[in-house]
Design an enzyme around this catalytic site. Structure first.
Site, PDB file in Angstrom:
ATOM      1  N   SER A 142       2.580   6.746  16.178  1.00 24.06           N
ATOM      2  CA  SER A 142       2.755   5.328  15.864  1.00 24.06           C
ATOM      3  C   SER A 142       2.636   4.572  17.188  1.00 24.06           C
ATOM      4  O   SER A 142       2.750   5.183  18.257  1.00 24.06           O
ATOM      5  CB  SER A 142       4.158   5.133  15.277  1.00 24.06           C
ATOM      6  OG  SER A 142       4.536   3.781  15.305  1.00 24.06           O
ATOM      7  N   TYR A 155      13.257   6.825  14.741  1.00 22.99           N
ATOM      8  CA  TYR A 155      11.793   6.824  14.567  1.00 22.99           C
ATOM      9  C   TYR A 155      11.075   6.816  15.917  1.00 22.99           C
ATOM     10  O   TYR A 155      10.135   7.574  16.131  1.00 22.99           O
ATOM     11  CB  TYR A 155      11.421   5.579  13.752  1.00 22.99           C
ATOM     12  CG  TYR A 155       9.995   5.534  13.242  1.00 22.99           C
ATOM     13  CD1 TYR A 155       9.612   6.253  12.120  1.00 22.99           C
ATOM     14  CD2 TYR A 155       9.036   4.736  13.871  1.00 22.99           C
ATOM     15  CE1 TYR A 155       8.320   6.184  11.628  1.00 22.99           C
ATOM     16  CE2 TYR A 155       7.741   4.653  13.380  1.00 22.99           C
ATOM     17  CZ  TYR A 155       7.378   5.383  12.255  1.00 22.99           C
ATOM     18  OH  TYR A 155       6.091   5.302  11.776  1.00 22.99           O
TER      19      TYR A 155
HETATM   20  P1  NAD Z   1       4.304   6.515   2.733  1.00 25.04           P
HETATM   21  O1  NAD Z   1       5.767   6.367   2.507  1.00 25.04           O
HETATM   22  O2  NAD Z   1       3.361   5.631   1.998  1.00 25.04           O
HETATM   23  O3  NAD Z   1       3.862   8.030   2.448  1.00 25.04           O
HETATM   24  C1  NAD Z   1       4.581   9.109   2.973  1.00 25.04           C
HETATM   25  C2  NAD Z   1       4.312  10.355   2.150  1.00 25.04           C
HETATM   26  O4  NAD Z   1       5.048  11.420   2.777  1.00 25.04           O
HETATM   27  C3  NAD Z   1       4.809  10.246   0.701  1.00 25.04           C
HETATM   28  O5  NAD Z   1       3.785  10.705  -0.184  1.00 25.04           O
HETATM   29  C4  NAD Z   1       6.024  11.158   0.657  1.00 25.04           C
HETATM   30  O6  NAD Z   1       6.227  11.799  -0.597  1.00 25.04           O
HETATM   31  C5  NAD Z   1       5.683  12.171   1.757  1.00 25.04           C
HETATM   32  N1  NAD Z   1       6.862  12.846   2.309  1.00 25.04           N
HETATM   33  C6  NAD Z   1       8.037  12.278   2.698  1.00 25.04           C
HETATM   34  N2  NAD Z   1       8.883  13.243   3.110  1.00 25.04           N
HETATM   35  C7  NAD Z   1       8.234  14.423   3.016  1.00 25.04           C
HETATM   36  C8  NAD Z   1       8.582  15.769   3.291  1.00 25.04           C
HETATM   37  N3  NAD Z   1       9.795  16.089   3.740  1.00 25.04           N
HETATM   38  N4  NAD Z   1       7.662  16.744   3.073  1.00 25.04           N
HETATM   39  C9  NAD Z   1       6.424  16.429   2.593  1.00 25.04           C
HETATM   40  N5  NAD Z   1       6.041  15.171   2.286  1.00 25.04           N
HETATM   41  C10 NAD Z   1       6.946  14.181   2.496  1.00 25.04           C
HETATM   42  O7  NAD Z   1       4.130   6.386   4.309  1.00 25.04           O
HETATM   43  P2  NAD Z   1       2.861   6.024   5.230  1.00 25.04           P
HETATM   44  O8  NAD Z   1       3.006   4.623   5.683  1.00 25.04           O
HETATM   45  O9  NAD Z   1       1.588   6.470   4.600  1.00 25.04           O
HETATM   46  O10 NAD Z   1       3.213   6.931   6.501  1.00 25.04           O
HETATM   47  C11 NAD Z   1       2.543   8.148   6.789  1.00 25.04           C
HETATM   48  C12 NAD Z   1       2.774   8.472   8.245  1.00 25.04           C
HETATM   49  O11 NAD Z   1       2.239   7.410   9.063  1.00 25.04           O
HETATM   50  C13 NAD Z   1       4.240   8.608   8.662  1.00 25.04           C
HETATM   51  O12 NAD Z   1       4.386   9.662   9.585  1.00 25.04           O
HETATM   52  C14 NAD Z   1       4.545   7.287   9.322  1.00 25.04           C
HETATM   53  O13 NAD Z   1       5.599   7.373  10.248  1.00 25.04           O
HETATM   54  C15 NAD Z   1       3.215   7.012   9.989  1.00 25.04           C
HETATM   55  N6  NAD Z   1       2.994   5.607  10.344  1.00 25.04           N
HETATM   56  C16 NAD Z   1       3.005   4.636   9.379  1.00 25.04           C
HETATM   57  C17 NAD Z   1       2.780   3.319   9.758  1.00 25.04           C
HETATM   58  C18 NAD Z   1       2.788   2.206   8.754  1.00 25.04           C
HETATM   59  O14 NAD Z   1       2.813   1.046   9.192  1.00 25.04           O
HETATM   60  N7  NAD Z   1       2.734   2.481   7.456  1.00 25.04           N
HETATM   61  C19 NAD Z   1       2.557   2.997  11.104  1.00 25.04           C
HETATM   62  C20 NAD Z   1       2.552   4.001  12.054  1.00 25.04           C
HETATM   63  C21 NAD Z   1       2.772   5.316  11.657  1.00 25.04           C
END
Ligand code: NAD
Length: 260
Positions: A142, A155
């Site tokens: 991130s 985080y």
């Molecule tokens: P999201 O909540 O839309 O999707 C996350 C997915 O991870 C879900 O399908 C959930 O079921 C799954 N998950 C959660 N815990 C789990 C576990 N213990 N084992 C297996 N699967 C699990 O989130 P997103 O926004 O798509 O985020 C995905 C990644 O991107 C994360 O690591 C997040 O920190 C990172 N990220 C997101 C953003 C943002 O702005 N959305 C920015 C930077 C980084």
């Protein structure tokens, strides 16, 4: 560069950023395991991607914090398709509180999903990558791998940690052709971010509009959210890149928030 026939595991890919990455890989001919806590959603996503082709997808149940389950899931994929070439450790959650109010259980839960999950999936995949003469490990970091924000102690700590892990994997993996990278997105409108808007507004005593315009997009150059497609394109580049030249590096994809 292409990913035709590459065997990939993307964790947390039932929805959000992980789903977009899986889609990008399948569009380029890869075989992708959608490994998610939510098996029904993982299977649904896999069926949609397989229908789209030209690659294919399968849904598997995986809690990335459970060593036995991770090992079984990785073996299932390797057995079905003949190995593992690409791991995208993407599963993640967000929990926001001021540090002094942060419940220890929530701290441990968040660190476990992000860091234990990255460690366990990498550990399980590396032997398969070695057998195939190399592979690509991609961690979902991130901007918070490089920058801090209030309310996000767990985080920010976890996302900084992934940079260190990637650097070790790239050094240990070099002799086997195993590479590691970190993708560092800015705010992307997924359920993970939608949930934070009212939470941050409440914690900080400001409006939801201010959370979006000041906190989430205030440091971008154009006040735009990063998209899941932007992140997926970078995940494709790291996975398809033909040499070790990029190993150990992280890349920010954020509309100019945090330039390094
Ligand atoms: P999201 O909540 O839309 O999707 C996350 C997915 O991870 C879900 O399908 C959930 O079921 C799954 N998950 C959660 N815990 C789990 C576990 N213990 N084992 C297996 N699967 C699990 O989130 P997103 O926004 O798509 O985020 C995905 C990644 O991107 C994360 O690591 C997040 O920190 C990172 N990220 C997101 C953003 C943002 O702005 N959305 C920015 C930077 C980084």
């Amino acid at each position: 560069m292409n990913m035709k026939g590459k065997i990939c595991i993307v964790t947390g890919a039932a929805r959000g950023i992980g789903m977009a990455i899986a889609k990008r890989y399948v569009q380029d001919g890869a075989k992708v395991a959608i490994a998610d806590l939510n098996l029904d959603e993982a299977k649904k996503t896999a069926a949609e991607l397989t229908k789209m082709g030209p690659g294919e997808a399968m849904g598997i149940a995986m809690n990335v914090t459970d060593e036995v389950v991770v090992n079984a899931g990785v073996e299932e994929v390797a057995k079905a398709w003949g190995g593992i070439d690409v791991l995208v450790s993407n599963a993640g959650i967000q929990i926001v509180h001021k540090l002094e109010d942060f419940p220890f259980e929530d701290w441990k839960k968040l660190l476990s999903i992000h860091l234990d999950g990255a460690f366990l999936t990498t550990k399980a995949c590396i032997p398969h990558m070695k057998t195939r003469g190399g592979g690509s490990v991609i961690y979902m970091g991130s901007v918070h791998s490089k920058e801090a924000s209030p309310l996000k102690s767990a985080y920010v700590t976890a996302k900084h940690g992934l940079l260190g892990l990637a650097r070790v994997v790239s050094k240990e993996g070099a002799e086997y052709g195993v590479r590691a990278n970190v993708i560092c997105p800015g705010f992307v409108k997924t359920p993970l971010v939608e949930k934070q808007i009212p939470e941050q507004a409440k914690e900080l005593g400001i409006s939801e509009e201010e959370v979006v315009n000041k906190i989430m997009l205030g440091d971008t150059v154009d006040q735009e959210f990063t998209t899941v497609e932007d992140v997926a394109e970078l995940a494709w580049l790291f996975a398809a890149f033909p040499t070790n030249a990029l190993t150990g590096q992280s890349m920010v994809v954020s509309h100019g928030w945090y330039m390094n």
